[in-house]
Design an enzyme around this catalytic site. Structure first.
Site, PDB file in Angstrom:
ATOM      1  N   ASP A 760       0.832  -1.206   0.000  1.00  0.00           N
ATOM      2  CA  ASP A 760       0.000   0.000   0.000  1.00  0.00           C
ATOM      3  C   ASP A 760       0.864   1.252   0.000  1.00  0.00           C
ATOM      4  O   ASP A 760       1.895   1.321   0.679  1.00  0.00           O
ATOM      5  CB  ASP A 760      -0.912   0.022   1.235  1.00  0.00           C
ATOM      6  CG  ASP A 760      -1.875  -1.157   1.258  1.00  0.00           C
ATOM      7  OD1 ASP A 760      -2.050  -1.779   0.193  1.00  0.00           O
ATOM      8  OD2 ASP A 760      -2.431  -1.450   2.326  1.00  0.00           O
ATOM      9  N   LYS A 829      -7.164  10.778  10.488  1.00  0.00           N
ATOM     10  CA  LYS A 829      -6.667  10.063   9.310  1.00  0.00           C
ATOM     11  C   LYS A 829      -7.504  10.311   8.064  1.00  0.00           C
ATOM     12  O   LYS A 829      -6.966  10.645   6.999  1.00  0.00           O
ATOM     13  CB  LYS A 829      -6.609   8.554   9.599  1.00  0.00           C
ATOM     14  CG  LYS A 829      -6.101   7.741   8.403  1.00  0.00           C
ATOM     15  CD  LYS A 829      -5.992   6.255   8.730  1.00  0.00           C
ATOM     16  CE  LYS A 829      -5.523   5.473   7.504  1.00  0.00           C
ATOM     17  NZ  LYS A 829      -5.397   4.023   7.795  1.00  0.00           N
ATOM     18  N   ASP A1059      -4.570   2.493  -4.898  1.00  0.00           N
ATOM     19  CA  ASP A1059      -3.161   2.627  -4.535  1.00  0.00           C
ATOM     20  C   ASP A1059      -2.694   1.475  -3.641  1.00  0.00           C
ATOM     21  O   ASP A1059      -1.708   1.602  -2.918  1.00  0.00           O
ATOM     22  CB  ASP A1059      -2.907   3.963  -3.831  1.00  0.00           C
ATOM     23  CG  ASP A1059      -3.724   4.119  -2.563  1.00  0.00           C
ATOM     24  OD1 ASP A1059      -4.635   3.299  -2.331  1.00  0.00           O
ATOM     25  OD2 ASP A1059      -3.462   5.069  -1.798  1.00  0.00           O
TER      26      ASP A1059
END
Length: 1371
Positions: A760, A829, A1059
């Site tokens: 990742d 986050k 991603d």
């Protein structure tokens, strides 16, 4: 391409002529064909000849068909091309073969052509048979036993040991076979039952390969239709009806009557088309007649039930009030479903066995990797494009769609009835009656009147247990065979569907650009990337599935699988509800959350049910996920319910079908992957390995007994398994089982693993920003630079936020005090991750509020009062934005540049369009004035203007008046969208427009709909804010696609979730090298420079409205004489130009207001402007205006502004002196004229008196005396007119001399400054004005200027090649 579109149009016309009723128009069809190239300059293609040959043979004119075959060969087409035409079915090909055999048997002249045709067909069918046999042998679907050692290159006796160990690791799990015997305790949802009926094809094992896939794709509404007919057949037998739920029986009972109503409507449509009695019905009837009544009826029932089940939501202001589904939504959904089914039927009719064979052949090329050779791909794409019909399908305008949906909905309202039990008011007996299942009502919501479909209360009760939460489209299940390769923009994915490779909504504009890019051969790399993702072969993880099945059947909530029942008690209504407004508001908020949570749990439970059912059906089969992309190029699996982009449950249930030996490095990466799933991805690799070693016993225990019986039985003291502590529990369980099996095997390095291992990126959007800006500090934060341990950007932002809050805490700020010690990495986050993708402050506030509501104390109660969460979340959001701005300065600069560029584009328009708008509006204004004049004249003459005269003066009032009115309104709105090209050649068009709304009158109600085919202004604010995230998404999509292709070439099995890149554990090192290489290659390009150059080229002819500040010099420094301005000659041309200028200014104002920018007139000047001008006059200098050279303000703004003042001062002095001398000359002239008017005065007397008058005027004595000799004077008598003429000439000469000496009017280009184009210069000029350095003022204006883009931000000193050696770039 225009030519291809023209060919499709001509082909459809010829086809219509040959299928006309009551007899084919064969002569007209041949005539049209003959004129195609002669008059329309369009060459016939293979489809043209296929239509002609099919039509003439069907009409019995076989000889003409053979002649047309000869003509086809003469035009350069082949029989092979003919067989691949989408206009020939298998029946058509068989008829052509029969004709050829008959001609050969009769020995006719054209026997050689017929023989060639038969040979071509026989050769093609032999190849097809061999291909089918090869496909069946290579794609058999026998159940696999848990190991794939036969597929692997394992050696020695270890292979059998590996297989045995693999099976032993799942010994506790019951081997689930994909048969009817292995039942799941499914939710009683009609959609689930529909799915299970559809998946029966998989359980039967009757079909193989492509045949099974074709059956799945064709089994959508047919299975539901047959099921409903079966229910109705059982209706008389109570025993047979016991296994059916109430909703299923009820909805099936509506079908027969609804079918009858649809058939009646179709008959009325036929009649209306024949006698033109009802134009509206005839228009939509042409589409409604293309599908049979039973399927239209079943579509109507299922779609209305589905939307009614999920659409009954509570109002925000009162959760106790429940409304239904908007009629407009239902109408659009119904018509779209019918349209898609019609298109699918047409696709089935335009398919034959040779086209299927070609598709299988291309799929074989893709599977072998040969199609990733771009030369091969290009050749196949050109072949396909030549033989395709360019997706020529009937387009449904929004009015037709709305009326069809409304008709179907009204018929369902008439037929849908349900039983209701009520007490008879007369007898008191309980009586049963049939009442409408749905009612059509209106409600007022936010000031708008909305049509709603409300379900009966009894039906709502059925939705709670039997609701139709989602209708599964069987064509959107995973595929059993490799997807069709994407050779063109609309030919790929599922076998029987031709859909665009791009997901678009109301995207007519996007599809145009996509088609052009495809036909220009610019999409090969991008489409190859989609193919590489679609070719990944998947299987169901059997051990994990068995655990899921046990948890599901137990009905318990575990690892994000919702419980079967919602057990949270309803909030208690406070006693002071009616008297305390705060208590009332708090109760409503709590009630709304409770209602939404209950609905969400049921929805999530049903969603899990779909996933588990699909996984169960595919246990014995491998599967493929065909991919398409969004408008930015990001790839997505097409199957919506079950894919690797899904939630943790989906990912845990999936493994690669192909297994590969772990190897030493694979074992290393499997451990890293296991630690990552437990949230240890911010530790170093060594620390992650240590974590796995420390928890080896927990890992093995999780694999051996994932869900203890005590936990399943709900025992109070049952221990929670360790794997449930993971952030992604189901993936963690799969990794525990895989790792346990590996280390227990005789040789773990040779263990055959199928598990997908992930790498990742670290906040991938920020990685791209840091790379584009060469931001060294930002690159370090997101792991682009090598380091000993991974950097955590989220923790870095959190620390920055905590520092900022600490300052406020010391000052006693309320929010800081409440949040002290309670913020965590998890709270910030999501906002940090989405900030780079353009999240707004309000969006960030909602994200943080959701996280704050999740915080619980040791008693399970919320940490924060629900009434202050909104206030706290806004405070935290602002602090996060502030912290991010400090950490990523260059990324912020690039984001600002992208924002500003998009803002300028969104409010611009082509210069030619601006001129057209001005001309159109001017003509409209002129015609309005003409009509007013004509009406005044008519009133004076006491007559009335007739309609013909009015329309002659005002043609815009005639046919198309509404359209012209809409176009005139569009002139005042921004229309230009942001368009750019990705590194892979995809033209990205931002779809954000304010769709034009139309009012469609239907038999049900008047419906307001959005018309995507009408020109619509852009949403300039959305264009601006969405461009930075969309641009970054297009870059990460390019990186992923390039990596996918290279991994495919390297022989890796590859998958991605944006991603997050997946492959076998043994291939992670290879994949890591590839993704780093591709990232470096991508960013070694001058990405931002190329983007700026593309913008400058694409929008070079565009004008944009801007707010400018024009410097106006002081026009009068000195008091002096006044000059009467000369009247300019006004002509029609100048008057028109002036009107155009006014229209241009008004258009600019309206565009700016539409973009949210104020254009009110404001003047900025020094407070003591008059005093400043007087003081500066003493220091001014005169300039020779005949030779002066103007200073360029872009080079030296202060000097240019001062020069403007000097010019104004010089003009002021010149005008004063000029006025004084001009006045003196005119005074002398008037005196001389008075003297000259004395008749017959001697010449010398006139002269002397004129001189005397002149001397008197200037105060000088005259030396001349009159002549005393009268006789001589009389002889010298002159005419006064001659003298006056001479005096006039002298005056004109002297004035001309003054004009030459004094410059009174000096045209200098205005010094215009703009906050957009020159913000620094504007600030400098404003400062000079306010400080009294200039005598003039800054005046706010609006103007159209050529679009320009700012200079790019200066890059930092980060070396992009450092990414190659960064171990935590992706990890």
């Amino acid at each position: 391409m225009k030519e291809a579109a023209d060919v499709s149009v001509h082909n459809e016309i010829i086809g219509g002529l040959l299928t006309a009723q009551p007899r084919p128009l064969t002569t007209e069809a041949l005539l049209w064909y003959d004129q195609m190239e002669r008059y329309y300059h369009v060459k016939p293609n293979t489809n043209t000849f296929a239509i002609l040959i099919r039509g003439f043979i069907a009409s019995g004119m076989r000889n003409v068909g053979i002649v047309l075959m000869q003509e086809m060969l003469r035009c350069g087409h082949t029989f092979h091309d003919l067989l691949l035409s989408t206009y020939l079915s298998d029946t058509d090909i068989d008829q052509i073969k029969d004709v050829a055999r008959g001609i050969i048997s009769q020995g006719l002249e054209s026997s050689d052509v017929a023989a060639n045709l038969l040979n071509a067909v026989n050769d093609a069918e032999e190849r097809l048979e061999s291909l089918s046999a090869e496909s069946d042998s290579s794609r058999g679907h026998a159940p696999f036993s848990g190991d794939d050692s036969a597929d692997m290159a394992t050696s020695g006796s270890d292979a059998s040991d590996i297989a045995a160990t693999t099976q032993a690791s799942a010994a506790k799990a019951t081997q689930v076979a994909g048969t009817e015997a292995d039942e799941l305790l499914s939710t009683n949802v009609l959609g689930i039952e529909q799915l299970r009926n559809t998946l029966k094809s998989l359980y039967s094992n009757e079909l193989e390969g492509y045949n099974l896939q074709m059956r799945l794709e064709r089994d959508t509404y047919e299975s539901a239709l047959s099921r409903f007919h079966e229910i109705n057949a059982k209706r008389g037998d109570p025993l047979l009806m016991t296994d059916l739920n109430a909703l299923k029986k009820l909805s099936a009972s509506w079908l027969p009557q609804l079918e009858a109503l649809v058939e009646e409507e179709q008959e009325r449509c036929r009649k209306a088309d024949e006698d033109s009695s009802d134009r509206v019905r005839a228009t939509y009837g042409r589409f409604l007649l293309q599908l049979d009544a039973p399927r239209i009826a079943i579509i109507t029932i299922l779609e209305v039930l589905r939307l009614s089940a999920i659409g009954n939501k509570s109002l925000r202001d009162d959760p106790t009030k429940v409304f239904g589904v908007r009629t407009a939504l239902l109408v659009n959904t119904l018509s779209t479903a019918v349209q898609n089914e019609i298109r699918f039927e047409r696709m089935k009719m335009r398919t034959n066995r040779h086209i299927t064979g070609r598709n299988m052949s291309v799929a074989k090329l893709a599977s072998s990797g040969k199609l990733f050779n771009m030369a091969v791909r290009r050749a196949k794409a050109h072949e396909l494009r030549e033989n395709s019909n360019q997706n020529w399908l009937d387009s449904w305008d929004i009015t037709t769609k709305t009326r069809i949906g409304s008709v179907l909905l009204s018929m369902l309202l008439e037929t849908a009835r349900l039983p209701e039990i009520f007490n008879d008011p007369g007898t008191g007996a309980r009586t049963r009656r049939m009442v409408p299942a749905f009612t059509h009502e209106y409600m007022v919501h936010k000031g708008r009147k909305l049509g709603m479909l409300r379900a009966h209360s009894s039906l709502k009760e059925l939705f709670k247990t039997d609701s139709l939460v989602s209708m599964v489209n069987a064509r959107h299940l995973p595929m059993l065979v490799p997807p069709r390769p994407w050779l063109t923009f609309n030919s790929g994915g599922y076998l029987t569907q031709d859909e665009p490779c791009m997901r678009v909504k109301d995207g007519v504009e996007q599809l145009r650009y996509l088609k052009k890019a495809s036909n220009s051969d610019r999409l090969y790399t991008l489409l190859a990337g989609l193919d590489s993702l679609g070719l990944t072969k998947w299987s169901i993880n059997r051990p994990v599935f068995e655990v899921v099945r046990k948890v599901w059947n137990a009905g318990m909530a575990l690892a994000k699988i919702p419980a079967s029942a919602y057990t949270v008690p309803e909030p208690a209504k406070p006693a002071n509800y009616d008297t305390d407004d705060r208590a009332k508001l708090k109760y409503r908020i709590e009630m709304r959350e409770w209602t939404n949570n209950r609905a969400n749990q049921h929805s999530e439970r049903c969603d899990c049910n779909y996933k588990v059912e699909i996984a169960r059906a595919y246990l014995n089969y491998h599967m493929y996920f065909p991919h398409n992309m969004d408008f930015r190029g990001r790839a997505y699996p097409i199957p919506p319910l079950f894919n690797h982009l899904g939630n943790d449950l989906c990912r845990g249930l999936l493994t690669f079908h192909e297994g590969r030996p772990l190897t030493e490095r694979g074992l290393y990466w499997l451990q890293i992957h296991l630690a990552n799933l437990f949230g240890k991805d911010k530790l170093s690799h060594d620390e992650r390995l240590a974590f796995v070693e420390e928890n080896l016993s927990n890992i093995m225990a999780s694999a051996d007994d994932p869900v203890p019986d005590a936990l399943l039985h709900g025992e109070a003291n049952a221990a929670q398994p360790w794997w449930l502590e993971a952030e992604d529990p189901w993936q963690a369980l799969a990794a525990c089982i895989e790792y346990t099996a590996a280390i227990r095997s005789p040789n773990p390095k040779e263990y055959v693993s199928r598990l997908h291992v992930h790498q990742d990126g670290t906040c991938n959007g920020l990685q791209h920003y840091a790379a584009m800006g060469r931001d060294k500090k930002g690159a370090m934060e997101v792991n682009l630079i090598p380091s000993d341990r991974p950097q955590d950007v989220y923790t870095g932002v959190l620390n920055g936020v905590l520092r900022l809050i600490e300052v406020d805490f010391k000052q006693g700020v309320e929010e800081a005090v409440a949040l002290n010690g309670k913020l965590t990495r998890k709270i910030v986050k999501q906002t940090v991750m989405t900030n780079v993708y353009g999240v707004t402050l309000i969006g960030a506030k909602e994200q943080i509020a959701a996280r704050l509501r999740e915080l619980k104390d040791e008693n399970g109660q919320s940490v924060f009062d629900i009434m202050i969460v909104s206030k706290l979340s806004m405070y935290v959001a602002k602090k996060i934005f502030e912290s991010l701005g400090e950490m990523f300065t260059q990324a912020q600069q690039i984001q600002n540049w992208l924002n500003e560029s998009a803002r300028r584009i969104a409010k611009s328009m082509p210069a030619a369009a601006l001129e057209s708008w001005k001309r159109m509006l001017l003509e409209s204004k002129e015609s309005q004035e003409k009509l007013k004049t004509a009406m005044r004249e008519a009133k004076v003459n006491e007559r009335v203007l007739d309609n013909e005269t009015i329309l002659e003066i005002r043609p815009d009032l005639g046919p198309g008046a509404q359209r012209r009115k809409r176009l005139n309104s569009l002139a005042t709105k921004p229309m230009t969208t942001v368009v750019w090209t990705t590194p892979l050649g995809l033209t990205v068009v931002q779809p954000y427009r304010k769709m034009t709304k139309r009012n469609v009158v239907t038999n049900l109600q008047s419906i307001t709909v959005r018309d995507a085919n009408m020109p619509s202004p852009v949403n300039s604010q959305k264009q601006k804010t969405a461009f930075p995230p969309n641009y970054v998404h297009s870059l990460d999509a390019s990186h992923m696609t390039l990596s996918a292709i290279e991994c495919k070439k390297a022989g890796l099995v590859f998958a991605s979730v944006h991603d997050s890149y997946w492959t076998h554990a043994c291939d992670v090192d290879t994949m890591n090298n590839i993704i780093r290489d591709q990232f470096v290659k991508l960013h070694q390009r001058p990405i931002m420079t190329d983007l700026k150059a593309e913008f400058e080229d694409r929008y070079k002819d565009h004008m944009m409205p801007v707010i400018c500040w024009e410097y106006v010099s002081k026009d009068k420094f000195l008091d002096g004489g006044k000059i009467r301005p000369k009247k300019a000659r006004v002509t029609k041309k100048t008057e028109r130009e002036e009107q155009e200028k006014l229209i241009e200014i008004e258009l600019a104002r309206q565009h700016l207001e539409a973009c949210g920018e104020s254009s009110d007139d404001v003047v900025e000047a020094a407070e003591n402007a008059q005093e400043v001008a007087a003081n500066l006059a003493a220091s001014m200098k005169l300039i020779d205006l005949n030779t002066v050279e103007l200073v360029d303000p872009r080079l030296d703004l202060p000097e240019a502004l001062r020069q403007s003042d000097h010019i104004s001062y010089t003009l002021s002095v010149n005008r004063k002196e000029y006025a004084q001398k001009l006045a003196k000359l005119r005074k002398e002239h008037r005196v001389a004229i008075r003297l000259a008017k004395v008749t017959k005065m001697p010449k010398n007397t006139v002269v002397v008196k004129a001189r005397a008058a002149k001397s008197a005027a200037v105060g000088e004595p005259s030396s001349d005396a009159p002549d005393a000799a009268p006789s001589q004077a009389i002889a010298a008598m002159v005419d006064p007119a001659e003298v006056i003429l001479k005096l006039e000439q002298e005056l004109e000469a002297k004035i001309a001399e003054l004009d030459r000496k004094y410059v009174l009017d000096f045209k200098q280009k205005p010094i215009t400054l703009s906050e957009i184009m020159s913000p620094e210069l504007l600030e400098r000029a404003n400062t000079m004005v306010k400080n009294g350095e200039l005598a003039g003022r800054l005046t706010k204006r609006v103007a159209w200027v050529g679009i320009e883009f700012d200079a790019l931000p200066e890059p930092g000193d980060f070396d992009i090649n450092e990414v190659q050696s960064s171990p935590y770039f992706f990890s």
